[in-house]
Each structure stands twice: as C-alpha cells, then as structure tokens.
Design an enzyme around this catalytic site. Structure first.
Site, PDB file in Angstrom:
ATOM      1  N   ALA A 181       0.881  -1.182   0.000  1.00  0.00           N
ATOM      2  CA  ALA A 181       0.000   0.000   0.000  1.00  0.00           C
ATOM      3  C   ALA A 181       0.914   1.226   0.000  1.00  0.00           C
ATOM      4  O   ALA A 181       1.417   1.640   1.041  1.00  0.00           O
ATOM      5  CB  ALA A 181      -0.901  -0.011   1.233  1.00  0.00           C
ATOM      6  N   ASP A 227       6.002   2.467   1.858  1.00  0.00           N
ATOM      7  CA  ASP A 227       4.994   1.440   2.141  1.00  0.00           C
ATOM      8  C   ASP A 227       4.172   1.944   3.326  1.00  0.00           C
ATOM      9  O   ASP A 227       4.640   1.935   4.462  1.00  0.00           O
ATOM     10  CB  ASP A 227       5.687   0.117   2.470  1.00  0.00           C
ATOM     11  CG  ASP A 227       4.708  -1.039   2.618  1.00  0.00           C
ATOM     12  OD1 ASP A 227       3.522  -0.775   2.890  1.00  0.00           O
ATOM     13  OD2 ASP A 227       5.133  -2.201   2.488  1.00  0.00           O
ATOM     14  N   HIS A 228       2.938   2.356   3.045  1.00  0.00           N
ATOM     15  CA  HIS A 228       2.112   2.994   4.072  1.00  0.00           C
ATOM     16  C   HIS A 228       1.655   2.012   5.134  1.00  0.00           C
ATOM     17  O   HIS A 228       1.099   2.415   6.171  1.00  0.00           O
ATOM     18  CB  HIS A 228       0.898   3.658   3.415  1.00  0.00           C
ATOM     19  CG  HIS A 228       0.556   4.992   4.008  1.00  0.00           C
ATOM     20  ND1 HIS A 228       0.806   5.315   5.321  1.00  0.00           N
ATOM     21  CD2 HIS A 228      -0.028   6.094   3.467  1.00  0.00           C
ATOM     22  CE1 HIS A 228       0.392   6.541   5.574  1.00  0.00           C
ATOM     23  NE2 HIS A 228      -0.117   7.040   4.461  1.00  0.00           N
ATOM     24  N   ARG A 229       1.855   0.710   4.925  1.00  0.00           N
ATOM     25  CA  ARG A 229       1.519  -0.258   5.965  1.00  0.00           C
ATOM     26  C   ARG A 229       2.441  -0.106   7.162  1.00  0.00           C
ATOM     27  O   ARG A 229       2.054  -0.356   8.305  1.00  0.00           O
ATOM     28  CB  ARG A 229       1.629  -1.685   5.412  1.00  0.00           C
ATOM     29  CG  ARG A 229       0.680  -2.014   4.275  1.00  0.00           C
ATOM     30  CD  ARG A 229       0.956  -3.397   3.723  1.00  0.00           C
ATOM     31  NE  ARG A 229       2.337  -3.530   3.278  1.00  0.00           N
ATOM     32  CZ  ARG A 229       2.913  -4.685   2.956  1.00  0.00           C
ATOM     33  NH1 ARG A 229       2.211  -5.810   3.050  1.00  0.00           N
ATOM     34  NH2 ARG A 229       4.164  -4.727   2.534  1.00  0.00           N
TER      35      ARG A 229
END
Length: 428
Positions: A223, A400-402
């Site tokens: 994400a 990576d927005h996770r």
C-alpha cells in the site's frame, strides 16, 4: 548420492542457459569447486559443487536451457542413494517433510526434494481440508504464503508440473479468464486482450518477465504513497565540481549518485523504519542494521538494480568507485547474482532520462524508494527576501504505508534534503 538441482539464482529468473561445463563423468570434485556456469539476461553465474565426491552423471550440455528444480548433476558422495522427488502424496500432512540443501550461487538454497503440502487460504467452515500435495519452488511457496494464495488452484508449467513464479502471478486457471493473486479475498482478474487490425507478437525476454513479476508483486502487496519535495542543490553542484578533479586522479567518474546514496544512508540510520521489511507471515517488522542501496539502472536489456553494499562505511569517492564498477558491469552483463541481492533501499535516477518528477515503484521486499528528477535552474526567494536563480532538484519518496506513516516519510525526506543542501556534511 547427491542429485544436484539448479537452484533459484534470484531476480525472479527461473531458467538459464548453460555457458560452460567444467566437469565430466568420473571427475573428483571438492565442496566449492566450480562445476558449470549459467547465463541469464541479467547475470552470468558460476555454480559450485555442494560436496566432495565423484561426478556420476551430467544431465545437460553447453547451450541447454535449464530450469529451477532440474537435476543437472549427480555426485557420488559415498553416502548411498538420495531419495528421488515424487509427485505422489505423502502418507500424512502431519508428517515432517525434509528439504535438501542445494547449493546456489551464494551459499545453500533450500530446494524441496519432496512434494510439499499446499498452503491454502484458511477456511471458515468444517469442510474437509484438501490434502493434495503441491510441487512448487521455495520462492513460490513463500510468495503464496505472503499473498494467501491456495496453490492447489494454480496450474504449474515448470518441469514435472512444478509451479513457477509466473504461474503464481498468473493466478488460478479454473476460471474462464486469468485471475491474479488474491489478497484478502479480492481477486484481480485479467481479461483477454481484444485486438483489431494488424499486430505483431513477440515473446517477452526473461528479464522483462522478471521485471513484470516484480512490479506485479510490489503493486499487489504494498500500500504505497509518494511524497514530493524540491531541493536547492546549488551548493551540491559546486562541491561536486570541486571534487571532480580529485576524483579523476583516483580513476573515479564522480556523478551525483554517491552524494544521494551517502545522504540516504545517514538518514536511514536516523529513521530505521525505512530500512526495514514487513514479514506478513509472522506480522513482524524486520529492522536491517546494514545499509545496502540499490540503484535502478537502465540497460539495453531492461531495468536492473545493482546494489552498493555497506554504504554507511564508505566515503563519497569510495561509493563513486563502486558505482562506476557496478554500472559498467551491469551494462556489459557481467554482474554476479549476489551483486543484485540484499538491498535495503533503492534510488531511481529518472532525471538522467530527462524526467522531472515521477512516482517510483518500491522494490519489494523493501519499504521505500527515492526518485531523483532533473535539476533545473529556477527563481527562488533567498533568506534576504531577494530573488535569485538556484538549481532545484525534485525528489519523490515512495513509502509502504503499511509500515511508514506520512509524517515519518516526510521527516526522512526533509533530512535527506537538508544533507543535499549542505553537502559538506556528507564529507565528514
């Protein structure tokens, strides 16, 4: 008896062409002796013996294309016969399945010598568990577990029906149209391509297939979001100009990339979350305490990413020397496989192609990538509220927005920018 299998040499390549064979039947070999070499679109790799023994059989010849999992050499190590891989089911799923260690390019790579049970999606009812055993490469089993894909629904196209990475990414074959990896129960469907008029079809090269697989994996699993900032690199240009003469005396062509790498290595130490990976199976964050930075490199064969290792331990000129060497051998297809492995962060300099700004794709399993655009002269307002012409460099950081919040990504990007705007700090 050791049945030596051609192991995964990395970069998503599942096949190679035999370049040279340095052994013959009856030869005595020692652990670590070079047996043969393999050529791929990305690297040329030497393959070494995994043990002491006598060569009893060679199942290839120069020019043959061999695939991951193929038994290519048999070695009598004096320990009796090795078990032969079989497609028949094991007596019970609960019984442990052993894996032999097949020597790869660097160290030992686990290659299944037996058919392993599939790692299917968890069920929510009491239906009987499908105990069908699946033949797949180790990297496919790891990817399938990460993406929660039931391998029993994937048709293998490799030797003996072995499931390859391309098969996994193509998805289940039972549906009328191809389905991609399933994440959280939401399948990605790929419709058939309809054309009208004349077309020309040509097969994809191995390197293009590998790039497609890696990009599909990254865009499916991660994400991502991209942060953008303009940096005043007027002082960086001045200091590079001052150092170019000294660098040339040492045989180094000094580009801006060593400065970018050094700045990133410093910032990565201060923001370790950007130098990590996300283990989806254990739901753990893996913080890496080494700083290996890849540089996306355009070649005639396609995109390649050689890795400069231990950047934090090198000065700018040393980084420049390593970059010169890697870039030359990348274009000449003389890289070794381990020189494209173990990266923790990547820089993509699309500015060299005249692109001002872009949103680079993260190189999975890394969690961030820095994009570098074109330096352009623009009017800016200085500290004295005066307009002056400065050299401005656009940077784009994809995260990576996770794992990484936008604020943390912004602080990292701000730190890299500050170092590039005060480049003397990079020389300390």
């Amino acid at each position: 008896m050791v049945k030596f299998k051609f192991a995964d040499i990395g970069e998503g390549l599942t096949e190679g062409k035999v370049g040279a064979i340095n052994i013959k039947v009856g030869d005595k070999v020692k652990d670590g002796d070079e047996m043969f070499s393999v050529e791929t679109d990305k690297v040329n790799a030497e393959i070494y013996s995994p043990c002491d023994g006598v060569i009893t059989k060679i199942n290839m010849k120069v020019g043959d294309v061999i695939y991951v999992g193929d038994v290519v050499v048999e070695i009598d190590d004096g320990k009796g016969d090795a078990p032969v891989a079989s497609a028949t089911p094991a007596p019970s799923v609960a019984e442990p399945v052993e894996e032999e260690k097949a020597a790869g390019v660097v160290g030992a790579v686990p290659i299944s010598n037996a058919v392993l049970p599939s790692r299917g999606l968890p069920t929510t009812n009491n239906a009987a568990v499908n105990n069908e055993h699946i033949l797949a490469t180790p990297i496919v089993r790891k990817m399938a577990a990460d993406m929660k894909v039931d391998l029993s629904k994937i048709k293998g196209t490799g030797p003996n029906g072995r499931i390859m990475k391309a098969d996994l990414l193509a998805g289940p074959t039972s549906a009328p149209i191809a389905s991609g990896p399933s994440i959280g129960g939401a399948p990605i469907t790929i419709p058939n391509i309809q054309v009208s008029g004349n077309v020309k079809r040509e097969p994809m090269s191995s390197i293009r297939k590998a790039i497609a697989k890696q990009m599909t994996l990254a865009k499916t699993v991660i994400a991502e979001t991209t942060l953008i900032k303009n940096v005043n690199v007027t002082k960086l240009i001045e200091i590079r100009t001052q150092l170019k003469g000294q660098a040339e005396k040492q045989g180094v062509k000094l580009t801006y990339m060593p400065f970018f790498m050094k700045a990133c290595a410093i910032a990565l130490k201060e923001f370790p979350i950007l130098n990590s990976s996300y283990d989806q199976q254990s739901e753990e964050i893996i913080y890496k305490e080494y700083y290996n930075i890849g540089m996306a490199t355009d070649t005639a064969n396609g995109l390649m990413v050689p890795v400069v290792k231990g950047v934090d331990q090198l000065n700018v000129l040393q980084i420049g020397a390593v970059i010169n060497d890697l870039a030359t051998r990348t274009r000449d297809r003389k890289l070794k496989a381990d020189e494209m492995r173990d990266g923790t962060f990547t820089i993509s300099n699309f500015g060299s192609a005249g692109v001002e700004i872009a949103t680079p794709v993260i190189n999975f399993p890394e969690v961030a990538i820095l994009g570098v655009g074109t330096i352009e002269k623009k009017p800016v307002v200085n500290a004295n509220n005066e307009i002056e012409i400065s050299s401005i460099l656009p940077l784009s950081l994809t995260i990576d927005h996770r794992l990484i919040d936008g604020a943390d990504g912004g602080r990292f990007l701000q730190r890299v920018s500050a170092l590039l705007e005060s480049p003397a700090l990079l020389l300390l």
